[in-house]
Design a protein around this motif. Structure first.
Motif, PDB file in Angstrom:
ATOM      1  N   THR A   7     -20.098  23.150 -12.064  1.00  0.00           N
ATOM      2  CA  THR A   7     -20.846  24.383 -12.330  1.00  0.00           C
ATOM      3  C   THR A   7     -20.085  25.522 -11.665  1.00  0.00           C
ATOM      4  O   THR A   7     -19.381  25.322 -10.680  1.00  0.00           O
ATOM      5  N   GLY A   8     -20.217  26.707 -12.256  1.00  0.00           N
ATOM      6  CA  GLY A   8     -19.438  27.832 -11.722  1.00  0.00           C
ATOM      7  C   GLY A   8     -17.968  27.698 -12.069  1.00  0.00           C
ATOM      8  O   GLY A   8     -17.093  28.202 -11.370  1.00  0.00           O
ATOM      9  N   ILE A   9     -17.690  27.038 -13.190  1.00  0.00           N
ATOM     10  CA  ILE A   9     -16.278  26.769 -13.565  1.00  0.00           C
ATOM     11  C   ILE A   9     -15.524  28.052 -13.876  1.00  0.00           C
ATOM     12  O   ILE A   9     -14.302  28.111 -13.740  1.00  0.00           O
ATOM     13  N   THR A  10     -16.256  29.114 -14.279  1.00  0.00           N
ATOM     14  CA  THR A  10     -15.565  30.376 -14.580  1.00  0.00           C
ATOM     15  C   THR A  10     -15.400  31.240 -13.326  1.00  0.00           C
ATOM     16  O   THR A  10     -14.841  32.321 -13.389  1.00  0.00           O
ATOM     17  N   GLY A  11     -15.896  30.755 -12.206  1.00  0.00           N
ATOM     18  CA  GLY A  11     -15.775  31.510 -10.954  1.00  0.00           C
ATOM     19  C   GLY A  11     -14.435  31.259 -10.280  1.00  0.00           C
ATOM     20  O   GLY A  11     -13.609  30.465 -10.763  1.00  0.00           O
ATOM     21  N   ASP A  13     -13.548  29.731  -7.336  1.00  0.00           N
ATOM     22  CA  ASP A  13     -13.250  28.389  -6.831  1.00  0.00           C
ATOM     23  C   ASP A  13     -13.323  27.353  -7.950  1.00  0.00           C
ATOM     24  O   ASP A  13     -12.552  26.389  -7.961  1.00  0.00           O
ATOM     25  N   GLY A  14     -14.246  27.568  -8.905  1.00  0.00           N
ATOM     26  CA  GLY A  14     -14.372  26.630 -10.010  1.00  0.00           C
ATOM     27  C   GLY A  14     -13.101  26.550 -10.840  1.00  0.00           C
ATOM     28  O   GLY A  14     -12.704  25.470 -11.292  1.00  0.00           O
ATOM     29  N   SER A  15     -12.459  27.698 -11.029  1.00  0.00           N
ATOM     30  CA  SER A  15     -11.245  27.680 -11.844  1.00  0.00           C
ATOM     31  C   SER A  15     -10.097  26.984 -11.100  1.00  0.00           C
ATOM     32  O   SER A  15      -9.349  26.200 -11.685  1.00  0.00           O
ATOM     33  N   GLY A  30     -17.335  21.558 -17.882  1.00  0.00           N
ATOM     34  CA  GLY A  30     -17.816  22.735 -17.164  1.00  0.00           C
ATOM     35  C   GLY A  30     -19.050  23.302 -17.829  1.00  0.00           C
ATOM     36  O   GLY A  30     -19.204  23.207 -19.050  1.00  0.00           O
ATOM     37  N   ILE A  31     -19.924  23.871 -17.006  1.00  0.00           N
ATOM     38  CA  ILE A  31     -21.127  24.516 -17.555  1.00  0.00           C
ATOM     39  C   ILE A  31     -20.914  26.029 -17.498  1.00  0.00           C
ATOM     40  O   ILE A  31     -20.592  26.576 -16.440  1.00  0.00           O
ATOM     41  N   ILE A  32     -21.078  26.678 -18.655  1.00  0.00           N
ATOM     42  CA  ILE A  32     -20.953  28.143 -18.682  1.00  0.00           C
ATOM     43  C   ILE A  32     -22.202  28.765 -19.296  1.00  0.00           C
ATOM     44  O   ILE A  32     -22.842  28.164 -20.151  1.00  0.00           O
ATOM     45  N   LEU A  63     -28.173  27.337 -14.761  1.00  0.00           N
ATOM     46  CA  LEU A  63     -28.637  26.588 -13.585  1.00  0.00           C
ATOM     47  C   LEU A  63     -30.134  26.746 -13.353  1.00  0.00           C
ATOM     48  O   LEU A  63     -30.708  26.038 -12.532  1.00  0.00           O
ATOM     49  N   THR A  64     -30.757  27.666 -14.080  1.00  0.00           N
ATOM     50  CA  THR A  64     -32.201  27.838 -13.921  1.00  0.00           C
ATOM     51  C   THR A  64     -32.983  26.994 -14.933  1.00  0.00           C
ATOM     52  O   THR A  64     -34.207  27.081 -14.989  1.00  0.00           O
ATOM     53  N   ASP A  65     -32.307  26.178 -15.715  1.00  0.00           N
ATOM     54  CA  ASP A  65     -32.949  25.447 -16.806  1.00  0.00           C
ATOM     55  C   ASP A  65     -32.786  23.937 -16.596  1.00  0.00           C
ATOM     56  O   ASP A  65     -31.763  23.351 -16.923  1.00  0.00           O
ATOM     57  N   GLY A  85     -21.612  26.808  -8.890  1.00  0.00           N
ATOM     58  CA  GLY A  85     -22.301  27.933  -9.520  1.00  0.00           C
ATOM     59  C   GLY A  85     -23.217  28.608  -8.512  1.00  0.00           C
ATOM     60  O   GLY A  85     -23.908  27.951  -7.754  1.00  0.00           O
ATOM     61  N   ALA A  86     -23.186  29.926  -8.519  1.00  0.00           N
ATOM     62  CA  ALA A  86     -24.016  30.652  -7.558  1.00  0.00           C
ATOM     63  C   ALA A  86     -24.070  32.127  -7.892  1.00  0.00           C
ATOM     64  O   ALA A  86     -23.171  32.650  -8.552  1.00  0.00           O
ATOM     65  N   GLN A  87     -25.134  32.774  -7.450  1.00  0.00           N
ATOM     66  CA  GLN A  87     -25.117  34.227  -7.305  1.00  0.00           C
ATOM     67  C   GLN A  87     -24.497  34.408  -5.929  1.00  0.00           C
ATOM     68  O   GLN A  87     -25.160  34.250  -4.915  1.00  0.00           O
ATOM     69  N   SER A  88     -23.202  34.684  -5.893  1.00  0.00           N
ATOM     70  CA  SER A  88     -22.454  34.519  -4.646  1.00  0.00           C
ATOM     71  C   SER A  88     -22.257  35.809  -3.850  1.00  0.00           C
ATOM     72  O   SER A  88     -21.555  35.801  -2.845  1.00  0.00           O
ATOM     73  N   LEU A 186      -9.474  27.022   1.305  1.00  0.00           N
ATOM     74  CA  LEU A 186      -9.186  25.608   1.516  1.00  0.00           C
ATOM     75  C   LEU A 186      -9.883  24.710   0.518  1.00  0.00           C
ATOM     76  O   LEU A 186      -9.709  23.511   0.546  1.00  0.00           O
ATOM     77  N   LEU A 187     -10.662  25.293  -0.355  1.00  0.00           N
ATOM     78  CA  LEU A 187     -11.507  24.471  -1.213  1.00  0.00           C
ATOM     79  C   LEU A 187     -10.742  23.387  -1.967  1.00  0.00           C
ATOM     80  O   LEU A 187     -11.143  22.229  -1.941  1.00  0.00           O
ATOM     81  N   PRO A 188      -9.645  23.706  -2.633  1.00  0.00           N
ATOM     82  CA  PRO A 188      -8.991  22.636  -3.390  1.00  0.00           C
ATOM     83  C   PRO A 188      -8.574  21.459  -2.512  1.00  0.00           C
ATOM     84  O   PRO A 188      -8.711  20.311  -2.911  1.00  0.00           O
TER      85      PRO A 188
HETATM   86  N1  LIG Z   1     -23.954  27.948 -15.725  1.00  0.00           N
HETATM   87  C1  LIG Z   1     -24.327  28.863 -14.836  1.00  0.00           C
HETATM   88  N2  LIG Z   1     -23.415  29.449 -14.073  1.00  0.00           N
HETATM   89  C2  LIG Z   1     -23.814  30.369 -13.175  1.00  0.00           C
HETATM   90  C3  LIG Z   1     -25.153  30.723 -13.008  1.00  0.00           C
HETATM   91  N3  LIG Z   1     -25.207  31.681 -12.055  1.00  0.00           N
HETATM   92  C4  LIG Z   1     -23.949  31.887 -11.635  1.00  0.00           C
HETATM   93  N4  LIG Z   1     -23.104  31.114 -12.329  1.00  0.00           N
HETATM   94  C5  LIG Z   1     -21.648  31.052 -12.231  1.00  0.00           C
HETATM   95  O1  LIG Z   1     -21.293  30.685 -10.916  1.00  0.00           O
HETATM   96  C6  LIG Z   1     -19.933  31.103 -10.698  1.00  0.00           C
HETATM   97  C7  LIG Z   1     -19.831  31.657  -9.289  1.00  0.00           C
HETATM   98  O2  LIG Z   1     -18.490  32.052  -9.096  1.00  0.00           O
HETATM   99  P1  LIG Z   1     -18.068  33.148  -8.000  1.00  0.00           P
HETATM  100  O3  LIG Z   1     -19.115  34.207  -7.933  1.00  0.00           O
HETATM  101  O4  LIG Z   1     -16.643  33.517  -8.305  1.00  0.00           O
HETATM  102  O5  LIG Z   1     -18.163  32.314  -6.650  1.00  0.00           O
HETATM  103  P2  LIG Z   1     -16.971  31.550  -5.896  1.00  0.00           P
HETATM  104  O6  LIG Z   1     -16.107  32.546  -5.234  1.00  0.00           O
HETATM  105  O7  LIG Z   1     -16.331  30.561  -6.823  1.00  0.00           O
HETATM  106  O8  LIG Z   1     -17.773  30.792  -4.738  1.00  0.00           O
HETATM  107  C8  LIG Z   1     -18.519  29.585  -4.904  1.00  0.00           C
HETATM  108  O9  LIG Z   1     -18.067  28.620  -3.953  1.00  0.00           O
HETATM  109  C9  LIG Z   1     -18.165  29.065  -2.586  1.00  0.00           C
HETATM  110  C10 LIG Z   1     -17.667  27.964  -1.652  1.00  0.00           C
HETATM  111  O10 LIG Z   1     -16.467  27.504  -2.001  1.00  0.00           O
HETATM  112  C11 LIG Z   1     -19.594  29.398  -2.244  1.00  0.00           C
HETATM  113  O11 LIG Z   1     -19.645  29.902  -0.917  1.00  0.00           O
HETATM  114  C12 LIG Z   1     -20.147  30.440  -3.229  1.00  0.00           C
HETATM  115  O12 LIG Z   1     -21.527  30.673  -2.986  1.00  0.00           O
HETATM  116  C13 LIG Z   1     -19.997  29.923  -4.656  1.00  0.00           C
HETATM  117  O13 LIG Z   1     -20.801  28.747  -4.822  1.00  0.00           O
HETATM  118  C14 LIG Z   1     -19.625  32.131 -11.789  1.00  0.00           C
HETATM  119  O14 LIG Z   1     -18.763  31.532 -12.736  1.00  0.00           O
HETATM  120  C15 LIG Z   1     -20.973  32.404 -12.414  1.00  0.00           C
HETATM  121  O15 LIG Z   1     -20.865  32.738 -13.785  1.00  0.00           O
HETATM  122  C16 LIG Z   1     -26.126  30.081 -13.827  1.00  0.00           C
HETATM  123  O16 LIG Z   1     -27.334  30.306 -13.750  1.00  0.00           O
HETATM  124  N5  LIG Z   1     -25.651  29.160 -14.730  1.00  0.00           N
END
Ligand SMILES: Nc1nc2c(ncn2[C@@H]2O[C@H](COP(=O)(O)OP(=O)(O)O[C@H]3O[C@H](CO)[C@@H](O)[C@H](O)[C@@H]3O)[C@@H](O)[C@H]2O)c(=O)[nH]1
Length: 224
Positions: A7-11, A13-15, A30-32, A63-65, A85-88, A186-188
């Motif tokens: 989850t959060g694959i487009t974020g 760390d996910g990428s 990945g979930i988008i 992630l809310t479903d 995945g997160a509202q980060s 350091l995540l990877p």
């Molecule tokens: N599918 C889905 N994705 C979601 C949702 N809400 C957020 N996302 C996705 O969650 C990803 C969060 O990415 P970033 O905002 O870039 O966070 P990050 O820098 O990758 O950080 C993540 O990892 C950190 C630790 O390594 C965390 O500290 C951080 O909170 C987050 O989880 C984005 O791709 C965003 O679209 C949702 O409801 N559904």
């Protein structure tokens, strides 16, 4: 061939994680979230690469479903889930505290429940992206694994719920579930160590000023 669900694959760390796992021979799902604008720029170089057409699959989901997450788990039956995945955004979390709690706290519960309900407890390992924000108003310098948390934002409080529900589900249901609190860059490295089932701390170099992570291998499911 191992299957990972991210989850959060487009974020950010996910990428990075997607690149890493594909390079290790994983099939990555990945979930988008559906959006009217494309938001997959960080993984387009992978998704559009014909050589990787059998290595990377994307699923619409939120992630809310819960029902959607359950369906994705039933369909993909991953060996490992990485919940990034997160509202980060810490400041934004004061403006959308309820949404932040839903996505950063309750979504972790949704996944753990889904692992249980779909019957994947013995198969699927779960990684929760935790955060140094848990230390918030720091209680000691440097922080260690024994430093008390003092979260100072709705974001950090939500992540603290996620942290404890991971531990709770591990202890209550024997789900192989781990929290990682780490410096983002350091995540990877960390993920790799989790995925090969080794204690990762042996591999962290002296340049790192602090980190903390909790992987209770002894208490995890027989998958170990
Ligand atoms: N599918 C889905 N994705 C979601 C949702 N809400 C957020 N996302 C996705 O969650 C990803 C969060 O990415 P970033 O905002 O870039 O966070 P990050 O820098 O990758 O950080 C993540 O990892 C950190 C630790 O390594 C965390 O500290 C951080 O909170 C987050 O989880 C984005 O791709 C965003 O679209 C949702 O409801 N559904």
């Amino acid at each position: 061939m191992k299957k990972a669900l991210i989850t959060g694959i487009t974020g950010q760390d996910g990428s990075y994680l997607t690149e890493l796992l594909i390079s290790k021979g994983y099939v990555v799902h990945g979930i988008i979230r559906r959006s009217s604008l494309f938001n997959t720029q960080r993984i387009d170089h992978l998704y559009n690469n014909p050589a990787l057409k059998d290595s990377l699959f994307l699923h619409y989901g939120d992630l809310t479903d819960s029902s959607n997450l359950n369906r994705i788990l039933e369909k993909t039956e991953p060996d490992e889930i990485y919940n990034l995945g997160a509202q980060s955004h810490v400041k934004v979390s004061f403006e959308v505290p309820e949404y932040t709690a839903d996505v950063d706290a309750i979504a972790t519960l949704r996944f753990l429940d889904a692992i249980k309900d779909v019957g994947l407890v013995k198969k699927t390992r779960f990684y929760q992206a935790s955060t140094s924000e848990l230390f918030g108003k720091v209680q000691e310098i440097p922080q260690t694994e024994n430093t008390p948390f003092y979260p100072r934002s709705p974001y950090a409080v939500a992540k603290q719920y996620a942290y404890w529900i991971v531990i709770n589900y591990r202890e209550a249901y024997n789900i192989f579930a781990s929290n990682g609190i780490l410096k983002m860059d350091l995540l990877p490295v960390f993920i790799y160590e989790i995925s090969v089932g080794k204690p990762f701390y042996e591999h962290i170099g002296p340049a790192v000023d602090w980190y903390s992570a909790h992987v209770y291998y002894a208490e995890c499911v027989p998958a170990l």
